[in-house]
Every structure is written in C-alpha cells, then in structure tokens.
Scaffold this motif. Structure first.
Motif, PDB file in Angstrom:
ATOM      1  N   ILE A 282       0.825  -1.208   0.000  1.00  0.00           N
ATOM      2  CA  ILE A 282       0.000   0.000   0.000  1.00  0.00           C
ATOM      3  C   ILE A 282       0.862   1.262   0.000  1.00  0.00           C
ATOM      4  CG2 ILE A 282      -0.274   0.190   2.517  1.00  0.00           C
ATOM      5  CD1 ILE A 282      -3.344   0.794   1.750  1.00  0.00           C
ATOM      6  N   ILE A 283       0.452   2.247  -0.795  1.00  0.00           N
ATOM      7  CA  ILE A 283       1.139   3.541  -0.812  1.00  0.00           C
ATOM      8  C   ILE A 283       0.179   4.695  -0.535  1.00  0.00           C
ATOM      9  CG2 ILE A 283       3.073   2.816  -2.265  1.00  0.00           C
ATOM     10  CD1 ILE A 283       1.629   4.054  -4.674  1.00  0.00           C
ATOM     11  N   SER A 284      -1.131   4.445  -0.620  1.00  0.00           N
ATOM     12  CA  SER A 284      -2.117   5.496  -0.394  1.00  0.00           C
ATOM     13  C   SER A 284      -3.406   4.866   0.120  1.00  0.00           C
ATOM     14  CB  SER A 284      -2.374   6.249  -1.701  1.00  0.00           C
ATOM     15  OG  SER A 284      -3.440   7.146  -1.571  1.00  0.00           O
ATOM     16  N   ASN A 285      -4.048   5.532   1.100  1.00  0.00           N
ATOM     17  CA  ASN A 285      -5.247   4.985   1.721  1.00  0.00           C
ATOM     18  C   ASN A 285      -6.157   6.153   2.116  1.00  0.00           C
ATOM     19  OD1 ASN A 285      -7.083   3.295   2.941  1.00  0.00           O
ATOM     20  ND2 ASN A 285      -5.659   2.480   4.465  1.00  0.00           N
ATOM     21  N   VAL A 286      -7.095   6.516   1.256  1.00  0.00           N
ATOM     22  CA  VAL A 286      -7.950   7.683   1.456  1.00  0.00           C
ATOM     23  C   VAL A 286      -9.343   7.257   1.923  1.00  0.00           C
ATOM     24  CG1 VAL A 286      -8.995   9.679   0.297  1.00  0.00           C
ATOM     25  CG2 VAL A 286      -6.665   8.974  -0.289  1.00  0.00           C
TER      26      VAL A 286
ATOM     27  N   LEU B 183      -2.014   0.258  10.085  1.00  0.00           N
ATOM     28  CA  LEU B 183      -1.446  -0.916   9.413  1.00  0.00           C
ATOM     29  C   LEU B 183      -0.916  -0.590   8.022  1.00  0.00           C
ATOM     30  CD1 LEU B 183      -4.180  -3.532  10.322  1.00  0.00           C
ATOM     31  CD2 LEU B 183      -1.940  -3.233  11.402  1.00  0.00           C
ATOM     32  N   LYS B 184       0.155  -1.271   7.664  1.00  0.00           N
ATOM     33  CA  LYS B 184       0.687  -1.226   6.300  1.00  0.00           C
ATOM     34  C   LYS B 184       0.161  -2.475   5.599  1.00  0.00           C
ATOM     35  CE  LYS B 184       3.031   2.513   6.543  1.00  0.00           C
ATOM     36  NZ  LYS B 184       2.418   3.670   5.948  1.00  0.00           N
ATOM     37  N   LEU B 185      -0.834  -2.281   4.762  1.00  0.00           N
ATOM     38  CA  LEU B 185      -1.490  -3.410   4.102  1.00  0.00           C
ATOM     39  C   LEU B 185      -0.701  -3.902   2.901  1.00  0.00           C
ATOM     40  CD1 LEU B 185      -5.129  -2.017   4.128  1.00  0.00           C
ATOM     41  CD2 LEU B 185      -4.101  -3.620   5.749  1.00  0.00           C
TER      42      LEU B 185
ATOM     43  N   VAL C  83      -5.676  -2.361 -12.415  1.00  0.00           N
ATOM     44  CA  VAL C  83      -4.305  -1.869 -12.548  1.00  0.00           C
ATOM     45  C   VAL C  83      -4.312  -0.706 -13.527  1.00  0.00           C
ATOM     46  CG1 VAL C  83      -1.962  -2.430 -13.320  1.00  0.00           C
ATOM     47  CG2 VAL C  83      -3.285  -4.101 -12.007  1.00  0.00           C
ATOM     48  N   GLU C  84      -3.645   0.360 -13.127  1.00  0.00           N
ATOM     49  CA  GLU C  84      -3.510   1.555 -13.962  1.00  0.00           C
ATOM     50  C   GLU C  84      -2.157   2.180 -13.650  1.00  0.00           C
ATOM     51  OE1 GLU C  84      -5.696   5.808 -13.763  1.00  0.00           O
ATOM     52  OE2 GLU C  84      -7.033   4.091 -14.037  1.00  0.00           O
ATOM     53  N   ASP C  85      -1.386   2.489 -14.687  1.00  0.00           N
ATOM     54  CA  ASP C  85      -0.052   3.087 -14.513  1.00  0.00           C
ATOM     55  C   ASP C  85       0.825   2.284 -13.555  1.00  0.00           C
ATOM     56  OD1 ASP C  85      -0.835   5.182 -16.200  1.00  0.00           O
ATOM     57  OD2 ASP C  85      -1.620   6.348 -14.523  1.00  0.00           O
ATOM     58  N   ASP C  86       0.853   0.961 -13.723  1.00  0.00           N
ATOM     59  CA  ASP C  86       1.672   0.061 -12.903  1.00  0.00           C
ATOM     60  C   ASP C  86       1.320   0.090 -11.421  1.00  0.00           C
ATOM     61  OD1 ASP C  86       3.083  -0.848 -15.124  1.00  0.00           O
ATOM     62  OD2 ASP C  86       4.524   0.797 -14.972  1.00  0.00           O
ATOM     63  N   LYS C  87       0.126   0.544 -11.071  1.00  0.00           N
ATOM     64  CA  LYS C  87      -0.331   0.573  -9.681  1.00  0.00           C
ATOM     65  C   LYS C  87      -1.650  -0.209  -9.603  1.00  0.00           C
ATOM     66  CE  LYS C  87       2.416   4.184  -8.111  1.00  0.00           C
ATOM     67  NZ  LYS C  87       3.262   4.287  -9.229  1.00  0.00           N
ATOM     68  N   LEU C  88      -1.831  -0.899  -8.487  1.00  0.00           N
ATOM     69  CA  LEU C  88      -3.090  -1.587  -8.222  1.00  0.00           C
ATOM     70  C   LEU C  88      -3.999  -0.620  -7.471  1.00  0.00           C
ATOM     71  CD1 LEU C  88      -4.766  -4.284  -8.130  1.00  0.00           C
ATOM     72  CD2 LEU C  88      -3.770  -4.611  -5.853  1.00  0.00           C
ATOM     73  N   HIS C  89      -5.174  -0.398  -8.023  1.00  0.00           N
ATOM     74  CA  HIS C  89      -6.161   0.476  -7.384  1.00  0.00           C
ATOM     75  C   HIS C  89      -7.252  -0.389  -6.781  1.00  0.00           C
ATOM     76  CE1 HIS C  89      -4.708   4.324  -9.147  1.00  0.00           C
ATOM     77  NE2 HIS C  89      -4.157   3.458  -9.989  1.00  0.00           N
ATOM     78  N   LEU C  90      -7.716   0.013  -5.606  1.00  0.00           N
ATOM     79  CA  LEU C  90      -8.812  -0.675  -4.938  1.00  0.00           C
ATOM     80  C   LEU C  90      -9.768   0.380  -4.397  1.00  0.00           C
ATOM     81  CD1 LEU C  90     -10.300  -3.054  -3.582  1.00  0.00           C
ATOM     82  CD2 LEU C  90      -8.661  -2.882  -1.699  1.00  0.00           C
TER      83      LEU C  90
ATOM     84  N   GLY D 172     -22.492   4.583   0.730  1.00  0.00           N
ATOM     85  CA  GLY D 172     -22.108   5.925   0.296  1.00  0.00           C
ATOM     86  C   GLY D 172     -20.691   6.343   0.638  1.00  0.00           C
ATOM     87  N   GLU D 173     -20.004   5.595   1.478  1.00  0.00           N
ATOM     88  CA  GLU D 173     -18.599   5.890   1.799  1.00  0.00           C
ATOM     89  C   GLU D 173     -17.708   5.134   0.824  1.00  0.00           C
ATOM     90  OE1 GLU D 173     -17.220   8.011   3.978  1.00  0.00           O
ATOM     91  OE2 GLU D 173     -19.178   8.638   4.744  1.00  0.00           O
ATOM     92  N   ILE D 174     -16.694   5.814   0.303  1.00  0.00           N
ATOM     93  CA  ILE D 174     -15.756   5.183  -0.627  1.00  0.00           C
ATOM     94  C   ILE D 174     -14.338   5.375  -0.104  1.00  0.00           C
ATOM     95  CG2 ILE D 174     -14.835   5.152  -2.972  1.00  0.00           C
ATOM     96  CD1 ILE D 174     -17.542   6.292  -3.901  1.00  0.00           C
ATOM     97  N   CYS D 175     -13.635   4.269   0.044  1.00  0.00           N
ATOM     98  CA  CYS D 175     -12.214   4.284   0.412  1.00  0.00           C
ATOM     99  C   CYS D 175     -11.431   3.980  -0.853  1.00  0.00           C
ATOM    100  CB  CYS D 175     -11.937   3.222   1.469  1.00  0.00           C
ATOM    101  SG  CYS D 175     -10.183   2.966   1.793  1.00  0.00           S
ATOM    102  N   LYS D 176     -10.405   4.787  -1.120  1.00  0.00           N
ATOM    103  CA  LYS D 176      -9.559   4.578  -2.295  1.00  0.00           C
ATOM    104  C   LYS D 176      -8.157   4.233  -1.832  1.00  0.00           C
ATOM    105  CE  LYS D 176     -12.301   7.549  -5.217  1.00  0.00           C
ATOM    106  NZ  LYS D 176     -12.331   8.552  -6.251  1.00  0.00           N
ATOM    107  N   GLN D 177      -7.725   3.030  -2.198  1.00  0.00           N
ATOM    108  CA  GLN D 177      -6.386   2.570  -1.851  1.00  0.00           C
ATOM    109  C   GLN D 177      -5.578   2.358  -3.130  1.00  0.00           C
ATOM    110  OE1 GLN D 177      -7.143  -1.000   0.473  1.00  0.00           O
ATOM    111  NE2 GLN D 177      -7.518   0.194   2.326  1.00  0.00           N
ATOM    112  N   VAL D 178      -4.285   2.651  -3.050  1.00  0.00           N
ATOM    113  CA  VAL D 178      -3.377   2.437  -4.169  1.00  0.00           C
ATOM    114  C   VAL D 178      -2.184   1.639  -3.650  1.00  0.00           C
ATOM    115  CG1 VAL D 178      -1.959   3.524  -5.958  1.00  0.00           C
ATOM    116  CG2 VAL D 178      -4.108   4.605  -5.239  1.00  0.00           C
TER     117      VAL D 178
END
Length: 137
Positions: free
Chosen positions: A11-15, A37-39, A111-118, A124-130
């Motif tokens: 994980i590098i980003s967790n919004v 946590l570092k996922l 996968v977009e730009d060599d990154k896994l997006h989740l 109604g809540e959205i978490c964006k992880q990269v």
C-alpha cells in the motif's frame, strides 16, 4: 484476468479508510489499529479460481472466488457479516457486489499506470487505496 494484476502489492495510499470502516460499523478501537497498518495485497490465479489476500501485521483476510459465480462470504476479522458476493469483470476492473445488511457494499480492483487500485464502498462511503508492486517479486 488482465495481465499484471496478479502478484504482491504494498500500500502507498489509503484515502477515507476510516469513513468506510464507520459505514461498516467497525468499533473505534479496531479502526484506530487498522489505520496504522501497512497493508499488502496478494492476488493469485489458479485456473478459474482467484485468490485475493489482504495481509497485515494485525490480521489477514483471504477471499477465493470464480468470476461470475455467486458465493457465500463471511467477512471474518473485518465486520464479521455474512454476505452473498458476486465478482465480475467490467472492462479492466474486477468488481465485487456484496449483498447483505449493509447497502451498496463491495469493491473494485484494477491496474492503472503500474499501480493496483482498490475502491471499497459501503453505504455511500468510498475508500480509495493504491498499491505498488512489491519489488521482491
């Protein structure tokens, strides 16, 4: 499965992870731990069976599925609910709809730009992880 989605990802980003966990009804104590946590994601394909593992120092979660086949899922260690899940491909996105007591619940991996997006979503809540691919692979 599109090329490149299998592997080990850090994980590098967790919004908005906390907002998502609040929507799931996760206790403040567990949210505090989870936010530190570092996922890691491990995605594997074995024939038509897919395995997605979420790994951390605190707790691990593994889901196995076949695309297009509904299955019973128990989200043990997450919010401990029973849901009916269905994973499908929509373009290059692996989409999971989870039907249960929480509305509009599920996730999407791509996968977009060599990154896994989740994207994790619930009521109604959205978490964006990269995630970035683990270089040890």
């Amino acid at each position: 499965m599109p090329a490149g989605i299998c592997g080990t990802w850090d994980i590098i980003s967790n919004v908005n992870f906390e907002g998502y966990m609040i929507a799931l009804g996760i206790s403040p104590y567990l949210r505090k731990i989870a936010l530190k946590l570092k996922l890691k994601k491990v995605i594997e394909q074995h024939g038509d069976l897919y395995v997605v593992k979420t790994v951390s120092a605190f707790r691990n979660y593994t889901i196995s599925f076949r695309v297009g086949q509904e299955f019973e899922e128990f989200t043990q260690g997450l919010d401990n609910r029973h849901v009916k899940s269905l994973v499908t491909w929509e373009g290059n996105k692996l989409i999971c709809e989870q039907i249960g007591e929480k509305r509009n619940r599920g996730w999407a991996h791509w996968v977009e730009d060599d990154k896994l997006h989740l994207e994790l979503y619930c009521e109604g809540e959205i978490c964006k992880q990269v995630f970035k691919k683990n270089v040890a692979e």
